[in-house]
Write an enzyme that holds these catalytic residues in place. Structure first.
Site, mmCIF file in Angstrom:
data_model
loop_
_atom_site.group_PDB
_atom_site.id
_atom_site.type_symbol
_atom_site.label_atom_id
_atom_site.label_comp_id
_atom_site.label_asym_id
_atom_site.label_seq_id
_atom_site.Cartn_x
_atom_site.Cartn_y
_atom_site.Cartn_z
ATOM 1 N N TYR A 52 -14.337 26.583 -45.660
ATOM 2 C CA TYR A 52 -14.894 27.327 -46.807
ATOM 3 C C TYR A 52 -14.038 28.557 -47.118
ATOM 4 C CZ TYR A 52 -17.646 30.950 -49.116
ATOM 5 O OH TYR A 52 -18.039 31.981 -49.948
ATOM 6 N N THR A 89 -25.419 21.090 -58.372
ATOM 7 C CA THR A 89 -25.312 20.411 -57.071
ATOM 8 C C THR A 89 -26.616 20.674 -56.320
ATOM 9 O OG1 THR A 89 -24.485 22.358 -55.911
ATOM 10 C CG2 THR A 89 -22.831 20.962 -57.000
ATOM 11 N N THR A 112 -15.186 36.366 -51.521
ATOM 12 C CA THR A 112 -15.922 36.729 -50.312
ATOM 13 C C THR A 112 -15.070 37.554 -49.356
ATOM 14 O OG1 THR A 112 -16.856 35.744 -48.302
ATOM 15 C CG2 THR A 112 -15.244 34.423 -49.456
ATOM 16 N N ASP A 113 -15.744 38.339 -48.520
ATOM 17 C CA ASP A 113 -15.012 39.094 -47.493
ATOM 18 C C ASP A 113 -14.443 38.173 -46.413
ATOM 19 O OD1 ASP A 113 -17.427 38.383 -46.271
ATOM 20 O OD2 ASP A 113 -17.972 40.430 -45.689
ATOM 21 N N GLU A 114 -14.925 36.916 -46.375
ATOM 22 C CA GLU A 114 -14.470 36.005 -45.310
ATOM 23 C C GLU A 114 -12.996 35.650 -45.423
ATOM 24 O OE1 GLU A 114 -16.870 32.644 -44.537
ATOM 25 O OE2 GLU A 114 -18.723 33.780 -44.664
ATOM 26 N N PHE A 142 -28.771 31.709 -43.435
ATOM 27 C CA PHE A 142 -29.430 32.296 -42.256
ATOM 28 C C PHE A 142 -30.808 32.911 -42.543
ATOM 29 C CE2 PHE A 142 -29.633 36.133 -39.325
ATOM 30 C CZ PHE A 142 -30.076 35.418 -38.229
ATOM 31 N N LYS A 170 -11.643 29.584 -50.392
ATOM 32 C CA LYS A 170 -11.861 30.801 -51.201
ATOM 33 C C LYS A 170 -10.576 31.644 -51.198
ATOM 34 C CE LYS A 170 -15.118 32.047 -53.030
ATOM 35 N NZ LYS A 170 -15.686 31.785 -54.382
ATOM 36 N N ASP A 178 -18.985 20.172 -64.680
ATOM 37 C CA ASP A 178 -18.141 20.493 -63.522
ATOM 38 C C ASP A 178 -17.019 21.454 -63.946
ATOM 39 O OD1 ASP A 178 -16.328 20.353 -61.344
ATOM 40 O OD2 ASP A 178 -16.991 18.317 -60.875
#
Ligand code: NAD
Ligand code: DAU
Length: 342
Positions: free
Chosen positions: A158, A37, A122-124, A198, A162, A59
């Site tokens: 997002y 991508t 992820t920690d998110e 970032f 996850k 994919d």
């Protein structure tokens, strides 16, 4: 373990892991499955020996292709994802498709062929934490960092996809006996990170004579880890982790965004205040912080690259010396942010 398949192995963190395996585990052959991508780049695998690494462009939601590859492998390490929060706020569908349906496709194939599976997350998924100054234990009290017991509470499309993918894996372990482990890592930095993120966005802004952009007041805290340490942690969990367990990966690197930006400006010889405050991210998570005691004590992992200033200086040097890797995309990335006043 002689043959592993790494999904998303042409992305930022996946390619770092492929380099790590080639360097430290000469007995292992790696098949990379990557759709290439906008975030994938063949060049991230340049220089790796062809007899050790094979790139298959495809994919993870292509069930036929996935099954063909999975039945011929000893383990799958799953990095492929749509990974950027800001993109998920503009167009969530690719996140649902790749992160949920893609993961489903992989774990179904692993279940069918009884293949070991490691899920990179992820920690998110845990949502966010209050700032340290607002906590009675200043971030060190019980429940003041994320652990594997923290309830899921994702904020963005997002992180919700996850979280959904993690829960699928947990269910496949419990109901079907899938031989899986899960890791939830904090914010990575290092070379080859896409310039939408970032740290590379600000470095490449300065290199392009564009003023860096800080969302809101910049108080939000991220727990930075060098991507090399993420790779060693994933290898440790893949080879020593207990099936069915979740391990949190972090290197005690909490910094607020303003501090990180000021450090980048200092390292690049710019005045401390030479940046713009721009529109904040919708639903912006305030603070992430990882308690990685379980991974360190149970599996004996320790991070090596914990000098953030030195790691940032190396990262700045890499983007400075590798303009050809990012320059062609810079204008489009910034034009996209400008649409949201960011
Ligand atoms: P990235 O966006 O740099 O790379 C993602 C890779 O996946 C790209 O090479 C892309 O081509 C590939 N991909 C996307 N959709 C695909 C599909 N449908 N089929 C096959 N390949 C596809 O992402 P990253 O920052 O390297 O993150 C990798 C993984 O690590 C993700 O699962 C992410 O959730 C997780 N993670 C990232 C961080 C971080 O700080 N970046 C922290 C913790 C966990
Ligand atoms: O915590 C792990 C997560 O870290 C991963 O799961 C994600 O894949 C990864 O993208 C990263 O998510 P963040 O949203 O934390 O990373 P991002 O680089 O987008 O932003 C870091 C912080 O900087 C965040 O608080 C938003 C802020 N920011 C971001 C950009 C792009 C700015 O202030 N200015 C910017 O220009």
């Amino acid at each position: 373990m002689k043959k592993i398949m790494v999904t998303g192995g042409a992305g930022f963190i996946g390619s770092n892991f492929v380099h790590y395996v080639v360097k430290y585990h000469p007995e292992v052959h790696v098949t990379v499955l990557d759709k290439l991508t906008y975030a994938g780049n063949k060049g991230n695998l340049a220089g790796l020996p062809e007899d050790r690494v094979q790139l298959v462009v495809g994919d993870i939601a292509d069930a036929e292709l996935v099954e063909r590859l999975v039945k011929d492998t000893d383990a799958v390490v799953h990095y492929a994802a749509e990974s950027h929060n800001d993109n998920s706020l503009k167009d969530p569908f690719p996140f649902v498709q790749t992160n949920i349906i893609g993961t489903y496709t992989l774990i179904e194939a692993c279940r069918k062929h009884d293949v070991r599976y490691h899920h990179v997350s992820t920690d998110e998924v845990y949502g966010d934490l209050p700032l340290r100054e607002d906590l009675p234990g200043h971030g060190e009290g019980p429940g003041e960092k994320f652990t594997a017991e923290t309830p899921y509470n994702p904020s963005s499309p997002y992180s919700a996809t996850k979280a959904g993918s993690d829960l699928l894996v947990r269910a496949w372990v419990r109901s079907f006996g899938l031989k899986a482990t899960i890791s939830n890592c904090s914010n990575n930095y290092g070379s080859y990170q896409h310039i939408e993120k970032f740290i590379p966005r600000q470095i490449t802004n300065i290199l392009s004579n564009i003023r860096p952009k800080l969302y809101g007041e910049g108080k939000n805290v991220r727990d930075w880890i060098h991507t090399n340490d993420h790779s060693s942690a994933v290898w440790t969990i893949l080879t020593k982790g207990r099936i069915g367990e979740t391990y949190l990966i972090g290197a005690d690197g909490e910094e607020n965004n303003k501090e990180v930006l000021e450090l980048i400006l200092e390292l690049m010889g710019q005045p401390k205040e030479a940046y713009d405050h721009v529109a904040d991210r919708a639903g912006h998570d305030l603070r992430y912080a990882i308690d990685s005691t379980k991974l360190r004590e149970e599996l004996g992992w320790t991070p090596e690259f914990t000098n953030f200033k030195a790691g940032l200086a190396d990262t700045i040097q890499w983007y400075t010396e590798n303009k050809a890797w990012w320059l062609a995309e810079k204008e489009a990335v910034e034009a996209n942010y400008a649409k949201n006043n960011q």
